[in-house]
Design an enzyme around this catalytic site. Structure first.
Site, PDB file in Angstrom:
ATOM      1  CG  ASP A 227      -2.271  -0.912   0.924  1.00 25.97           C
ATOM      2  OD1 ASP A 227      -1.718  -1.276  -0.206  1.00 25.97           O
ATOM      3  OD2 ASP A 227      -2.393  -1.032   2.379  1.00 25.97           O
ATOM      4  CB  ALA A 228       4.079   1.617   0.490  1.00 25.64           C
TER       5      ALA A 228
END
Length: 283
Positions: A227-228
């Site tokens: 999620d980055a």
């Protein structure tokens, strides 16, 4: 109207716009949209030009051959895309249907100019949704502990359908790093914008307890860092003390749908250029 999209990023220097504009003008290109951005911190330049395909006498291959000489001069990373060649898109889902249903509706109504070719899911119950749209549905079982076989099957399906883009429409399995690298810049995900503040289980419950005033969603490219990855789009909505956890979940889903749909549309229209762990998005 059939058009060509010329997308460029390169080291910043004087004369890039003039050189590209001169090249297009000499070949009679009728430009319908032009976008430029200069990253002064990184010393990098970004450009997207869209022009009418019928306005130039060159074939696409001949254009590439001639433009390659100019590109070499400015050390350009570049591509030219025929707008009539729609991307093949595979959608992946788990239990929640809101993002999958929204993308299928937008595609069915002509809002998303792509070919959605299949749906892959790790649960069975969304099959009817795909079948209503006439799409093949592949249920892949993810065994606890060892998920390598399942992701091997997912990879084979992506290759089988010649997918240009894979969209994780609330697909709740973590893509292994090897697939993130193989399909870099081609896998799009959506998540609630609480991360990393409210990571883990029940993020809306955590946010409700904290009394947040804004919630939202982030659409991003998938990388090995969970999620980055580079952010494509985001959506927010205000929250008040009157909103229950159920209200926040409902509003959060609306944010997820909008951010994912906008992000996918920008991607398939070649409006996104990845710049390290950031993006330049020409809207």
């Amino acid at each position: 109207m059939k058009s060509y999209r010329l997308v460029i990023d390169c080291p910043d220097k004087v004369g890039i716009v003039a050189a590209v504009s001169k090249f297009l003008a000499e070949h009679g290109a009728s430009i319908v949209e032009a976008n430029h951005h200069r990253d002064t911190t990184a010393g990098w330049f970004f450009m997207r030009h869209e022009f009418e395909a019928d306005s130039i006498e060159l074939s696409l291959e001949a254009f590439k051959d001639e433009f390659a000489q100019l590109a070499q001069q400015f050390q350009m990373n570049w591509k030219i895309v025929d707008s009539s060649k729609k991307q093949n898109v595979v959608l992946m889902a788990s239990r929640e249907s809101h993002c999958l249903a929204d993308l299928l509706h937008r595609w069915h109504s002509g809002e998303l100019d792509c070919n959605i070719v299949a749906v892959i899911a790790n649960h069975e119950h969304l099959r009817h949704m795909a079948q209503w749209h006439g799409l093949p549905y592949h249920h892949v079982t993810f065994a606890k502990g060892d998920k390598q076989a399942a992701f091997d099957e997912v990879r084979e399906l992506i290759l089988q359908y010649e997918a240009d883009t894979v969209v994780l429409a609330r697909f709740m399995q973590i893509f292994p790093d090897v697939l993130c690298q193989e399909f870099a810049g081609r896998v799009i995900n959506i998540h609630h914008s609480f991360l990393p503040s409210f990571a883990g289980a029940k993020p809306y419950h955590q946010a409700h307890e904290r009394g947040v005033k804004l919630i939202g969603a982030t659409c991003h490219y998938v990388t090995g860092d969970l999620d980055a990855g580079p952010i494509i789009d985001q959506e927010i909505i205000r929250i008040s003390h009157r909103d229950s956890i159920e209200d926040m979940v409902r509003k959060g889903k609306e944010c997820e749908k909008q951010a994912l749909a906008r992000g996918l549309r920008s991607h398939i229209e070649d409006r996104v250029i990845i710049n390290g762990n950031k993006t330049v998005v020409f809207d």
